[in-house]
Design a protein around this motif. Structure first.
Motif, mmCIF file in Angstrom:
data_model
loop_
_atom_site.group_PDB
_atom_site.id
_atom_site.type_symbol
_atom_site.label_atom_id
_atom_site.label_comp_id
_atom_site.label_asym_id
_atom_site.label_seq_id
_atom_site.Cartn_x
_atom_site.Cartn_y
_atom_site.Cartn_z
ATOM 1 N N ALA A 181 0.837 -1.206 0.000
ATOM 2 C CA ALA A 181 0.000 0.000 0.000
ATOM 3 C C ALA A 181 0.871 1.255 0.000
ATOM 4 O O ALA A 181 1.846 1.349 0.737
ATOM 5 N N TYR A 182 0.512 2.205 -0.841
ATOM 6 C CA TYR A 182 1.136 3.524 -0.880
ATOM 7 C C TYR A 182 0.067 4.554 -0.519
ATOM 8 O O TYR A 182 -1.119 4.327 -0.753
ATOM 9 N N ASN A 183 0.481 5.665 0.051
ATOM 10 C CA ASN A 183 -0.456 6.721 0.483
ATOM 11 C C ASN A 183 -1.517 6.190 1.442
ATOM 12 O O ASN A 183 -2.683 6.596 1.370
ATOM 13 N N PRO A 184 -1.167 5.306 2.377
ATOM 14 C CA PRO A 184 -2.202 4.746 3.247
ATOM 15 C C PRO A 184 -2.720 5.753 4.269
ATOM 16 O O PRO A 184 -1.937 6.433 4.948
ATOM 17 N N SER A 221 11.911 -4.467 13.856
ATOM 18 C CA SER A 221 12.555 -4.580 12.544
ATOM 19 C C SER A 221 11.523 -4.848 11.451
ATOM 20 O O SER A 221 11.816 -4.676 10.270
ATOM 21 N N LYS A 222 10.321 -5.239 11.826
ATOM 22 C CA LYS A 222 9.240 -5.511 10.864
ATOM 23 C C LYS A 222 8.457 -4.265 10.468
ATOM 24 O O LYS A 222 7.604 -4.325 9.587
ATOM 25 N N ILE A 223 8.722 -3.135 11.132
ATOM 26 C CA ILE A 223 7.975 -1.908 10.832
ATOM 27 C C ILE A 223 8.402 -1.377 9.464
ATOM 28 O O ILE A 223 9.581 -1.174 9.193
ATOM 29 N N LEU A 224 7.418 -1.169 8.608
ATOM 30 C CA LEU A 224 7.625 -0.574 7.289
ATOM 31 C C LEU A 224 7.186 0.880 7.329
ATOM 32 O O LEU A 224 6.320 1.258 8.119
ATOM 33 N N ASN A 225 7.756 1.688 6.450
ATOM 34 C CA ASN A 225 7.377 3.093 6.345
ATOM 35 C C ASN A 225 6.811 3.342 4.958
ATOM 36 O O ASN A 225 7.549 3.611 4.010
ATOM 37 N N PRO A 226 5.484 3.200 4.807
ATOM 38 C CA PRO A 226 4.880 3.362 3.484
ATOM 39 C C PRO A 226 5.067 4.776 2.942
ATOM 40 O O PRO A 226 5.064 5.742 3.695
ATOM 41 N N GLU A 227 5.234 4.854 1.637
ATOM 42 C CA GLU A 227 5.422 6.154 0.988
ATOM 43 C C GLU A 227 4.100 6.884 0.817
ATOM 44 O O GLU A 227 3.062 6.267 0.608
ATOM 45 N N HIS A 228 4.190 8.215 0.891
ATOM 46 C CA HIS A 228 3.055 9.101 0.634
ATOM 47 C C HIS A 228 3.477 10.094 -0.435
ATOM 48 O O HIS A 228 4.642 10.490 -0.502
ATOM 49 N N ASN A 229 2.546 10.526 -1.254
ATOM 50 C CA ASN A 229 2.847 11.537 -2.266
ATOM 51 C C ASN A 229 3.268 12.854 -1.640
ATOM 52 O O ASN A 229 4.098 13.569 -2.174
ATOM 53 N N ASP A 230 2.680 13.178 -0.477
ATOM 54 C CA ASP A 230 2.848 14.502 0.110
ATOM 55 C C ASP A 230 4.276 14.810 0.538
ATOM 56 O O ASP A 230 4.780 15.879 0.266
ATOM 57 N N THR A 231 4.936 13.889 1.233
ATOM 58 C CA THR A 231 6.281 14.137 1.762
ATOM 59 C C THR A 231 6.797 12.874 2.426
ATOM 60 O O THR A 231 6.082 11.889 2.528
#
Length: 187
Positions: free
Chosen positions: A40-43, A153-163
């Motif tokens: 998922a992106y921009n969640p 270590s399992k935490i992901l940082n999903p990308e957002h369009n904003d910043t």
């Protein structure tokens, strides 16, 4: 005979949540994802109080597979144990009749950042009202999760369009605002 595994302590939650302050849009900036959230992106989680049902309508929106991927939406129902205040131990129903724990582990006093946990530590959500979260706050939430038995270590940082999701504070007051560092946390 037992299962042989040791039972984890219950997750610590905030004492109370003001529902009116909690509802609104939250950007997911850190996550140990469910099956539906992978890729998922921009969640974002959008919470709306439904006074008729006395529940919170949840609309999880995201783009599939890329920042410009197909928009998707998953509807859920969040069930507080009271209104206008609930404890930090609520339940969420992704579909009837399933109900699962929704544990508010952290909440900033101004309701701009929060962390939601799940008893088995299989899932975690770190959310902010903006697509960027102050790195010190983010790091304190990650440390809290680690102290409570999460494999961070399992935490992901999903990308957002904003910043970028994690914002470094610029302590040099002479530096131009445009140079304020905005980056993902690094190991």
């Amino acid at each position: 005979m037992g299962s042989g595994g040791s039972k984890q302590a219950a997750l610590r939650t905030v004492e109370k949540v003001n529902i009116d302050k909690f509802v609104g849009k939250w950007y997911v900036v850190g996550v140990i994802p469910t099956y539906f959230e992978k890729g998922a992106y921009n969640p974002c989680e959008n919470y709306t109080w439904d006074s008729k049902s006395k529940k919170i309508k949840v609309d999880f929106t995201y783009n599939a597979s890329s920042l410009t991927g197909k928009p998707k939406s998953l509807k859920q129902t969040l069930i507080p144990d009271g209104y206008p205040e609930s404890s930090g131990r609520m339940t969420v129903s992704p579909f009837w009749p399933v109900k699962v724990p929704f544990l508010v582990m952290e909440m900033s006093p101004d309701y701009t950042n929060c962390m939601i946990g799940y008893p088995t530590r299989a899932y975690l959500w770190i959310m902010s009202r903006q697509p960027a979260m102050d790195k010190k706050i983010y790091d304190s939430y990650v440390e809290s999760a680690k102290e409570q038995g999460y494999d961070v270590s399992k935490i992901l940082n999903p990308e957002h369009n904003d910043t970028a999701q994690i914002k470094e504070k610029n302590t040099d007051s002479n530096a131009p605002a445009a140079e304020e560092a905005q980056k993902m946390p690094t190991e």
